[in-house]
Structure formats: C-alpha cells, structure tokens
Scaffold this motif. Structure first.
Motif: not given
Length: 199
Positions: A103-132
């Motif tokens: 039931x689990x699959x990677x998200x893929x980066x459409x531009x590089x056709x590789x597994x999508x890795x979320x940038x650390x800073x973007x993830x940090x900010x996303x978690x801070x905002x979403x956690x509210x």
C-alpha cells in the motif's frame, strides 16, 4: 532522535529539524514523501513509529454533522500522504516487506524521474506551519505561477518564526506560502507585514 510512539498521530516530536539528521553510523537521513493507498496513512505512520522511524502526516480539523450536531474531527489534511525521514534503502525494504500488493509507494519527481526527496528547510517550515493545525490554514496541491511570483520573505516572530516562503493573498488575506517542490504547499494564517523580513 527516535519518535515517541505514544504521542498523538499527526504531530511531530520536534519541529526544530535543523540540518539533515544522520544515524549513529553516519548514514544521512532524508525526508521522503510516500503515497499510501486506501487512506491508510495513519496506520502506516503508527507502524513506522513503532519501528522508531520519524514520520509526519499533516492534520486538520474538519467539521461534520453527527445526529444533527456539528462536531470537529482531526483528519489528514491531504489524503494518502505520509512523510518519512529515513534512508532510501530503508524505505525500499519496508515497501518490499508488503510484497506485490504494497500500500506504500514513493512519490516521484516528474522532472528527474527519481524518488522525490523533500528539501530539509522546506520540510522544516512545512511541519512548523502544519503542526499549528489552525482551521484557517490552506493546503494547495496545485500552485499557480502567479502565486510563485510573490516576494520571498522570512517570518521574524510569532508561532511561525523562522519560516520562509512567498507572500501571497488568498481569501483576501496576506499569507506566507510554504511549498514542497513538486508536491504541494501550505499557506499560513494572516501574517502582519511588520513580522516579515525580505530575503
């Protein structure tokens, strides 16, 4: 740092992510986005937490009417999505554990056709905002180029201090848009101009 599996699902142990984490053996851990079928993201998250793997599922309050009364229920903000901080090999082995019907699959980066890795800073900010989990947060799965044209700023104070993103106006309100490239974005609640620093 291992996740505390006794904490409520959908909340992260620590929003101060800092630099990319590594294991005791020095193996670099990255944030990956996983697609989980049939809305089983919370079950997968709980399972991974039991294994000591750090995860994040953005949650939101949704109103529904039950027996004529309005109630609020905490639900995933984006269906079938779970973020995991692990090695690629670790996730591949985890997926393989389910066999052909995983039931689990990677998200893929459409531009590089590789597994999508979320940038650390973007993830940090996303978690801070979403956690509210503020009811006025807005999640976008499609981001127009017009929204991306906003001024890039950093929030200096308040609950979202340190968050970086684009100034946007949605629903007649000035917000900061935090985008996870190639995936989705979350827009904060109203932010006063005095709290912003242009970067």
């Amino acid at each position: 740092m291992l996740l505390d599996s006794t904490r409520p699902i959908g909340k992260t142990l620590n929003t101060d992510l800092g630099r990319p984490k590594s294991t005791s053996t020095g193996v670099l851990l990255s944030w990956y986005a996983l697609r989980v079928s049939y809305s089983r993201e919370l079950k997968i998250q709980a399972h991974l937490r039991e294994m000591g793997i750090r995860t994040f599922v953005p949650m939101m309050w949704r109103k529904k009417v039950v027996d004529g009364q309005q109630q609020k229920k905490l639900v995933p903000a984006v269906n079938n999505l779970c973020f995991v901080q692990w090695t690629r090999e670790g996730i591949e082995n985890y997926i393989r554990m389910f066999g052909d019907k995983s039931p689990v699959h990677f998200y893929w980066d459409r531009t590089s056709s590789s597994r999508l890795v979320v940038p650390e800073k973007a993830m940090e900010d996303f978690i801070k905002v979403s956690s509210s989990m503020d009811e006025d947060l807005i999640y976008l799965t499609e981001i127009s180029e017009k929204l991306r044209e906003g001024q890039t700023v950093k929030i200096k104070e308040g609950a979202f201090a340190g968050v970086e993103g684009k100034v946007v106006r949605i629903k007649k309100s000035r917000r900061i848009l935090v985008e996870l490239p190639g995936m989705l974005a979350v827009a904060t609640t109203y932010v006063s101009p005095s709290m912003l620093e242009i970067i």
